[in-house]
Design a protein around this motif. Structure first.
Motif, PDB file in Angstrom:
ATOM      1  N   LYS A 104     -13.139  59.922  11.738  1.00  0.00           N
ATOM      2  CA  LYS A 104     -13.219  59.761  13.193  1.00  0.00           C
ATOM      3  C   LYS A 104     -12.952  61.078  13.897  1.00  0.00           C
ATOM      4  CE  LYS A 104     -11.606  55.009  13.040  1.00  0.00           C
ATOM      5  NZ  LYS A 104     -10.689  53.985  13.543  1.00  0.00           N
TER       6      LYS A 104
ATOM      7  N   VAL B 232     -13.327  56.402   6.132  1.00  0.00           N
ATOM      8  CA  VAL B 232     -13.668  56.403   7.559  1.00  0.00           C
ATOM      9  C   VAL B 232     -13.267  57.740   8.161  1.00  0.00           C
ATOM     10  CG1 VAL B 232     -13.357  55.217   9.760  1.00  0.00           C
ATOM     11  CG2 VAL B 232     -13.300  53.906   7.619  1.00  0.00           C
TER      12      VAL B 232
ATOM     13  N   MET C 297      -8.931  44.743  13.167  1.00  0.00           N
ATOM     14  CA  MET C 297      -9.523  44.187  11.954  1.00  0.00           C
ATOM     15  C   MET C 297      -8.555  43.116  11.482  1.00  0.00           C
ATOM     16  SD  MET C 297     -12.211  44.532  10.041  1.00  0.00           S
ATOM     17  CE  MET C 297     -12.885  46.164   9.720  1.00  0.00           C
TER      18      MET C 297
ATOM     19  N   GLU D 281      -9.358  58.019   7.439  1.00  0.00           N
ATOM     20  CA  GLU D 281      -8.546  56.830   7.177  1.00  0.00           C
ATOM     21  C   GLU D 281      -9.172  55.877   6.179  1.00  0.00           C
ATOM     22  OE1 GLU D 281      -7.937  55.419  11.269  1.00  0.00           O
ATOM     23  OE2 GLU D 281      -9.274  53.752  10.839  1.00  0.00           O
ATOM     24  N   GLU D 282      -8.326  55.021   5.645  1.00  0.00           N
ATOM     25  CA  GLU D 282      -8.782  54.037   4.662  1.00  0.00           C
ATOM     26  C   GLU D 282      -9.704  53.034   5.345  1.00  0.00           C
ATOM     27  OE1 GLU D 282      -5.994  51.016   3.259  1.00  0.00           O
ATOM     28  OE2 GLU D 282      -4.794  51.317   5.060  1.00  0.00           O
ATOM     29  N   HIS D 283     -10.624  52.507   4.579  1.00  0.00           N
ATOM     30  CA  HIS D 283     -11.571  51.519   5.097  1.00  0.00           C
ATOM     31  C   HIS D 283     -10.949  50.135   4.987  1.00  0.00           C
ATOM     32  CE1 HIS D 283     -15.222  48.886   4.740  1.00  0.00           C
ATOM     33  NE2 HIS D 283     -15.462  49.557   5.847  1.00  0.00           N
ATOM     34  N   LEU D 284     -10.920  49.418   6.106  1.00  0.00           N
ATOM     35  CA  LEU D 284     -10.360  48.062   6.110  1.00  0.00           C
ATOM     36  C   LEU D 284     -11.491  47.052   6.094  1.00  0.00           C
ATOM     37  CD1 LEU D 284      -7.683  48.541   8.927  1.00  0.00           C
ATOM     38  CD2 LEU D 284      -7.304  48.566   6.454  1.00  0.00           C
TER      39      LEU D 284
ATOM     40  N   VAL E 175     -17.449  57.938  15.027  1.00  0.00           N
ATOM     41  CA  VAL E 175     -16.905  57.298  13.824  1.00  0.00           C
ATOM     42  C   VAL E 175     -17.980  57.246  12.755  1.00  0.00           C
ATOM     43  CG1 VAL E 175     -15.903  55.196  12.850  1.00  0.00           C
ATOM     44  CG2 VAL E 175     -15.285  55.908  15.161  1.00  0.00           C
TER      45      VAL E 175
ATOM     46  N   LEU F 273      -7.724  49.011  14.789  1.00  0.00           N
ATOM     47  CA  LEU F 273      -8.771  50.001  14.504  1.00  0.00           C
ATOM     48  C   LEU F 273      -8.748  51.081  15.565  1.00  0.00           C
ATOM     49  CD1 LEU F 273     -11.810  47.702  13.642  1.00  0.00           C
ATOM     50  CD2 LEU F 273     -10.405  49.024  12.042  1.00  0.00           C
ATOM     51  N   GLU F 274      -8.525  50.658  16.791  1.00  0.00           N
ATOM     52  CA  GLU F 274      -8.478  51.626  17.888  1.00  0.00           C
ATOM     53  C   GLU F 274      -7.869  50.967  19.106  1.00  0.00           C
ATOM     54  OE1 GLU F 274     -12.195  52.616  19.716  1.00  0.00           O
ATOM     55  OE2 GLU F 274     -12.947  50.583  19.590  1.00  0.00           O
TER      56      GLU F 274
ATOM     57  N   LYS G 145     -21.615  45.577  17.017  1.00  0.00           N
ATOM     58  CA  LYS G 145     -21.808  47.002  17.299  1.00  0.00           C
ATOM     59  C   LYS G 145     -23.101  47.580  16.729  1.00  0.00           C
ATOM     60  CE  LYS G 145     -17.367  48.985  18.362  1.00  0.00           C
ATOM     61  NZ  LYS G 145     -16.266  48.052  18.046  1.00  0.00           N
TER      62      LYS G 145
ATOM     63  N   GLU H  30     -13.766  41.551  12.662  1.00  0.00           N
ATOM     64  CA  GLU H  30     -13.274  42.330  13.795  1.00  0.00           C
ATOM     65  C   GLU H  30     -13.065  41.437  15.003  1.00  0.00           C
ATOM     66  OE1 GLU H  30     -14.921  46.216  14.857  1.00  0.00           O
ATOM     67  OE2 GLU H  30     -15.819  46.271  12.871  1.00  0.00           O
TER      68      GLU H  30
ATOM     69  N   LYS I 254      -7.722  60.070  19.244  1.00  0.00           N
ATOM     70  CA  LYS I 254      -7.453  59.145  18.134  1.00  0.00           C
ATOM     71  C   LYS I 254      -6.271  59.639  17.308  1.00  0.00           C
ATOM     72  CE  LYS I 254     -12.114  57.219  17.803  1.00  0.00           C
ATOM     73  NZ  LYS I 254     -11.917  55.885  18.373  1.00  0.00           N
TER      74      LYS I 254
HETATM   75  P1  AMP Z   1     -13.495  52.784  16.566  1.00  0.00           P
HETATM   76  O1  AMP Z   1     -14.254  53.534  17.621  1.00  0.00           O
HETATM   77  O2  AMP Z   1     -12.302  53.501  16.030  1.00  0.00           O
HETATM   78  O3  AMP Z   1     -13.226  51.340  16.936  1.00  0.00           O
HETATM   79  O4  AMP Z   1     -14.534  52.604  15.386  1.00  0.00           O
HETATM   80  C1  AMP Z   1     -15.795  52.044  15.626  1.00  0.00           C
HETATM   81  C2  AMP Z   1     -16.080  51.010  14.568  1.00  0.00           C
HETATM   82  O5  AMP Z   1     -15.956  51.575  13.275  1.00  0.00           O
HETATM   83  C3  AMP Z   1     -15.118  49.842  14.570  1.00  0.00           C
HETATM   84  O6  AMP Z   1     -15.443  48.866  15.500  1.00  0.00           O
HETATM   85  C4  AMP Z   1     -15.262  49.350  13.161  1.00  0.00           C
HETATM   86  O7  AMP Z   1     -16.443  48.605  13.015  1.00  0.00           O
HETATM   87  C5  AMP Z   1     -15.428  50.618  12.381  1.00  0.00           C
HETATM   88  N1  AMP Z   1     -14.127  51.095  11.869  1.00  0.00           N
HETATM   89  C6  AMP Z   1     -13.272  51.957  12.468  1.00  0.00           C
HETATM   90  N2  AMP Z   1     -12.193  52.175  11.719  1.00  0.00           N
HETATM   91  C7  AMP Z   1     -12.355  51.449  10.594  1.00  0.00           C
HETATM   92  C8  AMP Z   1     -11.576  51.242   9.404  1.00  0.00           C
HETATM   93  N3  AMP Z   1     -10.422  51.884   9.211  1.00  0.00           N
HETATM   94  N4  AMP Z   1     -12.066  50.409   8.477  1.00  0.00           N
HETATM   95  C9  AMP Z   1     -13.253  49.777   8.654  1.00  0.00           C
HETATM   96  N5  AMP Z   1     -14.030  49.930   9.731  1.00  0.00           N
HETATM   97  C10 AMP Z   1     -13.596  50.749  10.700  1.00  0.00           C
END
Ligand code: AMP
Ligand code: GLY
Length: 425
Positions: free
Chosen positions: A145, A143, A275, A187-190, A155, A284-285, A216, A194, A103
């Motif tokens: 990770k 957030v 997002m 990281e900042e929360h968005l 996460v 987000l990823e 999820k 999704e 990541k």
């Molecule tokens: P990821 O594996 O990075 O996709 O993260 C898993 C889940 O965490 C995502 O599907 C989102 O629901 C949540 N998530 C990850 N990053 C953020 C973010 N910066 N802000 C809000 N939710 C996040």
């Protein structure tokens, strides 16, 4: 043509099902496959983390083309090993798979190329992470990770600095995720809705798939712990044309171009987890494969030949294929074992599969089952079955999916009742 599918879940069953419909496919091989896949494919034991073993299977089985379900083989270099042996495979090499495997790598890549994502910092030590948390730079919730692959457990959302410090303690000091937690991304929360966005790409040309939405959390109303995914929907109206164009122009195309410029041309399926914020789409990823359970919702909408797309992708002629997608909506409900995503028991007999499968517009993909010699099925995983239904609308697909799910039973089965619900009014 003989085709190999690597993996053992519902996504791989959907791939096997789609490939089995192709007129060019003479046989499908699953490595290792599962109980449901075994009805449509020859299943061969293999360690999905071991590229050499997988290439041995492809050679021994005479597979002319291989599709990869999960990320682990890609991150471990299965595409590199196949390339060395002159075998064709749909999936990026290990260098390109770092977009999912690390990541920190993915975030720095996005920062270098101006690809919109949440503001972030990478911390290589617990002390550094604690300092950043104390600074309050990204506010709360924060957030956190883990850098490496963590099977959906990497996460964490911290609402206070105390919660954030506890996560740092678990990831970086107790090392509960092993080396995956050696570095973390803060990281900042968005906020927003999704969306899972997928493309096929041969490194130059990009062919988008219809969008999907993943659910999820374990329980209704997005409560409970994170899981691999408890359901998904796919429908044309999840994204309008303008949003789709923007995602392609601001995110997908810059990603593919930048990967090539940095010396790791991306060939395979790219999954952008987005997002949709008020300011526009944010990454987000990245994942380097299809989503599970998104694939189970998307692939039933494919009206063209998946083999042709895969073949064009590996031969660099993707611009010549124009796949057709149905305008239907699909809803995929995951039937899970009691206790999942925590610990659960397996080996329970499954009832009602035949009745459910006969319902109009319904497909059953197996995620974690075994098949006994008498043809009966038993549970063998956390996510056990995917009940997928098509309909002209999400409402119709939902009704069909839940009617079929209600016919299936196994000890301690649980599933969410609200997949697609917010699209139903
Ligand atoms: P990821 O594996 O990075 O996709 O993260 C898993 C889940 O965490 C995502 O599907 C989102 O629901 C949540 N998530 C990850 N990053 C953020 C973010 N910066 N802000 C809000 N939710 C996040
Ligand atoms: N459904 C989320 C994933 O496949 O990563």
């Amino acid at each position: 043509m003989r085709v190999l599918v690597i993996g053992s879940g519902g996504r791989e069953h959907a791939l096997v099902w789609a490939l089995a419909r192709s007129s060019g496919v003479t046989a499908v091989i699953g490595a290792p496959g599962n109980g449901g896949i075994a009805e449509q494919a020859r299943c061969v034991r293999a360690d999905v983390g071991n590229p050499r073993e997988l290439a041995d299977v492809a050679e021994a089985e005479g597979a002319a083309l291989t599709f990869v379900g999960p990320e682990l083989p890609l991150v471990n270099g299965v595409a590199d090993e196949f390339a060395r042996r002159g075998l064709k495979i749909v999936g990026p090499d290990a260098r390109a798979a770092r977009l999912e495997g690390s990541k920190a790598f993915a975030k720095e890549f996005m920062a270098r190329h101006g690809i919109p994502t949440a503001r972030f910092a990478i911390c290589a030590s617990a002390a550094e992470a604690r300092r950043l948390i104390a600074s309050g730079r990204f506010g709360f919730p924060l957030v956190i990770k883990a850098d490496g692959l963590a099977a959906g457990k990497g996460v964490s959302l911290a609402h206070t600095s105390r919660e954030a410090e506890e996560t740092i303690e678990r990831f970086m000091v107790q090392k509960v995720l092993g080396p995956a937690g050696e570095r973390v991304v803060l990281e900042e929360h968005l906020t927003g809705r999704e969306c899972s966005f997928f493309v096929f790409t041969d490194g130059e040309f990009v062919l988008p798939l219809p969008p999907a939405q993943d659910y999820k959390r374990a329980h209704d109303g997005d409560h409970g712990p994170n899981t691999g995914g408890m359901g998904a929907i796919s429908a044309p109206h999840l994204l309008d044309a303008a949003a789709r164009e923007r995602i392609l122009r601001e995110i997908v195309e810059p990603t593919i171009r930048a990967a090539a410029r940095e010396g790791f041309p991306y060939r395979g399926i790219l999954y952008v987890g987005l997002m949709l914020t008020r300011e526009g789409p944010r990454v987000l990823e990245y994942n380097v494969r299809l989503g599970d359970p998104e694939a189970q919702a998307i692939l039933p909408r494919l009206e063209s030949d998946l083999l042709e797309i895969g073949d064009a992708l590996v031969t660099g002629s993707l611009s010549r294929v124009r796949p057709r997608w149905s305008a239907d909506a699909t809803v995929c409900v995951v039937l899970a074992s009691g206790g999942y995503p925590g610990s659960y028991h397996t080996g329970y007999p499954i009832q009602g599969l035949e009745e459910a499968r006969r319902r109009e517009g319904v497909l059953i993909f197996h995620a974690g089952t075994t098949r006994a010699p008498d043809g009966s099925f038993h549970t063998a995983g956390g996510r056990v079955l995917n009940v997928v239904a098509r309909g002209r609308t999400v409402v119709e697909a939902r009704e069909r999916a839940y009617a079929a799910a209600s016919l299936i039973a196994f000890e301690r089965m649980h599933y969410r009742r609200d997949i697609g619900a917010e699209w139903s009014s």
